[in-house]
Design a protein around this motif. Structure first.
Motif, PDB file in Angstrom:
ATOM      1  N   LYS A  31      88.210   3.454  72.078  1.00 31.33           N
ATOM      2  CA  LYS A  31      88.563   2.393  73.016  1.00 31.33           C
ATOM      3  C   LYS A  31      87.385   2.035  73.910  1.00 31.33           C
ATOM      4  CE  LYS A  31      92.068   1.169  76.446  1.00 31.33           C
ATOM      5  NZ  LYS A  31      93.249   1.640  77.203  1.00 31.33           N
ATOM      6  N   ARG A  32      86.649   3.060  74.388  1.00 27.19           N
ATOM      7  CA  ARG A  32      85.473   2.794  75.233  1.00 27.19           C
ATOM      8  C   ARG A  32      84.380   2.075  74.439  1.00 27.19           C
ATOM      9  NH1 ARG A  32      86.860   8.001  77.070  1.00 27.19           N
ATOM     10  NH2 ARG A  32      85.341   8.938  75.635  1.00 27.19           N
ATOM     11  N   ARG A  82      81.602  -3.610  73.502  1.00 28.68           N
ATOM     12  CA  ARG A  82      81.241  -4.757  72.668  1.00 28.68           C
ATOM     13  C   ARG A  82      81.931  -6.046  73.093  1.00 28.68           C
ATOM     14  NH1 ARG A  82      80.730  -2.601  66.442  1.00 28.68           N
ATOM     15  NH2 ARG A  82      79.611  -0.664  66.897  1.00 28.68           N
ATOM     16  N   VAL A  83      82.796  -5.962  74.070  1.00 26.77           N
ATOM     17  CA  VAL A  83      83.479  -7.164  74.546  1.00 26.77           C
ATOM     18  C   VAL A  83      82.457  -8.069  75.227  1.00 26.77           C
ATOM     19  CG1 VAL A  83      85.245  -8.008  76.159  1.00 26.77           C
ATOM     20  CG2 VAL A  83      85.683  -5.973  74.791  1.00 26.77           C
ATOM     21  N   PRO A  84      82.513  -9.400  75.004  1.00 24.00           N
ATOM     22  CA  PRO A  84      81.572 -10.310  75.685  1.00 24.00           C
ATOM     23  C   PRO A  84      81.663 -10.200  77.198  1.00 24.00           C
ATOM     24  CG  PRO A  84      82.722 -11.446  73.915  1.00 24.00           C
ATOM     25  CD  PRO A  84      83.384 -10.106  74.056  1.00 24.00           C
ATOM     26  N   LYS A  85      80.486 -10.204  77.866  1.00 23.83           N
ATOM     27  CA  LYS A  85      80.402 -10.052  79.317  1.00 23.83           C
ATOM     28  C   LYS A  85      79.728 -11.285  79.914  1.00 23.83           C
ATOM     29  CE  LYS A  85      79.676  -5.082  78.640  1.00 23.83           C
ATOM     30  NZ  LYS A  85      79.594  -5.210  77.163  1.00 23.83           N
ATOM     31  N   LEU A  86      79.979 -11.498  81.218  1.00 26.02           N
ATOM     32  CA  LEU A  86      79.308 -12.598  81.910  1.00 26.02           C
ATOM     33  C   LEU A  86      77.810 -12.365  81.989  1.00 26.02           C
ATOM     34  CD1 LEU A  86      81.787 -13.331  84.825  1.00 26.02           C
ATOM     35  CD2 LEU A  86      81.442 -14.667  82.762  1.00 26.02           C
ATOM     36  N   THR A  99      76.688  -2.230  63.880  1.00 27.01           N
ATOM     37  CA  THR A  99      75.854  -1.588  64.901  1.00 27.01           C
ATOM     38  C   THR A  99      75.829  -2.346  66.225  1.00 27.01           C
ATOM     39  OG1 THR A  99      73.926  -2.767  64.033  1.00 27.01           O
ATOM     40  CG2 THR A  99      74.376  -0.565  63.152  1.00 27.01           C
ATOM     41  N   ASP A 100      76.439  -3.551  66.265  1.00 28.87           N
ATOM     42  CA  ASP A 100      76.447  -4.391  67.455  1.00 28.87           C
ATOM     43  C   ASP A 100      75.009  -4.734  67.882  1.00 28.87           C
ATOM     44  OD1 ASP A 100      77.603  -5.880  69.497  1.00 28.87           O
ATOM     45  OD2 ASP A 100      77.598  -4.204  70.908  1.00 28.87           O
ATOM     46  N   CYS A 101      74.193  -5.144  66.911  1.00 30.03           N
ATOM     47  CA  CYS A 101      72.799  -5.530  67.163  1.00 30.03           C
ATOM     48  C   CYS A 101      72.661  -7.037  67.003  1.00 30.03           C
ATOM     49  CB  CYS A 101      71.854  -4.816  66.205  1.00 30.03           C
ATOM     50  SG  CYS A 101      71.747  -3.035  66.454  1.00 30.03           S
ATOM     51  N   SER A 102      71.984  -7.666  67.940  1.00 29.21           N
ATOM     52  CA  SER A 102      71.758  -9.109  67.869  1.00 29.21           C
ATOM     53  C   SER A 102      70.330  -9.454  67.473  1.00 29.21           C
ATOM     54  CB  SER A 102      72.073  -9.750  69.218  1.00 29.21           C
ATOM     55  OG  SER A 102      71.321  -9.149  70.238  1.00 29.21           O
TER      56      SER A 102
END
Length: 338
Positions: A13-14, A19-23, A85-88
């Motif tokens: 969950k953490r 990975r949730v979009p942030k401001l 991997t959550d890499c951009s």
């Protein structure tokens, strides 16, 4: 129907919440991949890029046969690894007879390919080939300078695109304040032609100058290479517009509200228009927006009244009628001794 999977423990969950979009997004992570075949030069380049971005980089050593970033259908595996991997950002190395020592650097938006730049590595020198004081080695988390030398970075489309990607790849996390002691290195990019860039990594040595600002000297410690731009692909206009959007909550706005105040002692109405920042505004599900205002003491008791209040006139009229009902008052005579 599609099933919605929910996290079964706190660790997962953490990880999903990260990975949730942030401001305000944190630093971008870089994915480093190998192609079907790589040379020793390319292996060294990928390893040193990984060490320069060790905090925000993930390196896979397995060979990837299905990845061909510039071909249709060849980016599917690359987008899968980006999502996993959550890499951009990604760096993909491959070696062939047609394109030796080939390096593809690209960016991803929403885990889909955004843009690509393909460069060839020539005249490569690793960190081990330089002799320098080990104390000058860059510290983990330090912020680098960037120096782009040459008119090509402003006029040539390929070099302008390469400049954007290099800045995105090496600048790290965005900060508001910097400590001068934390600036210990600089990337120098010199455009020698419309297709060729000399890339050098130098350390900064601070020396006394007799003033507050120290004198800086550059000490080259690698890696150093010549980058030859081969191919590049810009993003679509619709995709660029979508990626450049800014969330409305991230921009501070002044909120104007009209406040109506009733002052009972004057029996008048005052309308005050006040501007206050968004930080003093809270939102409530029932009452809507609630703003806090800070007004100094108005000292209402010392304010002069413009006319007599009706309540005072009524008291005097009642006192006069009472005196008339009781009869005239006797006048007081002064005592002779007074």
């Amino acid at each position: 129907m599609m099933k919605i999977k929910t996290p079964k423990n706190g660790r997962i969950k953490r990880e999903i919440e990260k990975r949730v979009p942030k401001l305000v997004e944190t630093g971008k992570k870089t994915l480093i991949l190998h192609g079907t075949k790589t040379s020793s030069v390319l292996n060294s380049v990928l390893t040193e890029i990984y060490h320069l971005k060790k905090e925000n980089a993930i390196k896979y050593s397995r060979r990837n046969v299905d990845i061909r970033p510039f071909e249709s259908g060849g980016e599917t595996s690359l987008e899968f690894f980006s999502l996993k991997t959550d890499c951009s950002l990604f760096v993909f190395g491959s070696h062939s007879k047609k394109r030796p020592n080939n390096l593809v650097i690209g960016r991803a938006f929403d885990h889909h390919i955004y843009d690509l730049v393909e460069i060839g590595v020539e005249n490569y020198n690793s960190m081990n080939s330089f002799s320098y004081d080990k104390k000058l080695a860059p510290q983990i988390g330090s912020k680098p300078f960037f120096a782009f030398v040459g008119e090509g970075f402003e006029s040539v489309e390929e070099l302008k695109h390469l400049k954007e990607i290099l800045l995105d790849l090496f600048h790290g996390e965005v900060v508001t304040n910097l400590n001068l002691a934390g600036l210990d290195r600089v990337y120098v990019c010199t455009a020698t032609s419309s297709k060729k860039v000399l890339f050098t990594h130098c350390a900064l040595r601070l020396k006394k100058s007799g003033t507050i600002v120290p004198r800086m000297e550059l000490v080259e410690f690698g890696p150093s290479m010549d980058m030859v731009v081969r191919r590049h692909r810009l993003p679509d206009d619709s995709l660029r517009k979508e990626a450049m959007k800014i969330a409305p909550e991230s921009t501070k706005k002044k909120v104007c509200r009209v406040i109506i105040c009733f002052l009972q002692f004057k029996m008048t109405m005052l309308i005050l228009a006040l501007d206050f920042q968004e930080k003093n505004v809270t939102k409530d599900a029932i009452q809507g927006k609630i703003g806090k205002i800070y007004i100094p003491d108005q000292k209402v008791g010392s304010v002069a009244l413009p006319h007599k209040a009706k309540g005072v006139k009524r008291e005097r009229r009642e006192a006069k009628m009472k005196d008339e009902a009781n009869g005239p008052r006797e006048k007081k005579h002064k005592h002779p001794s007074e």
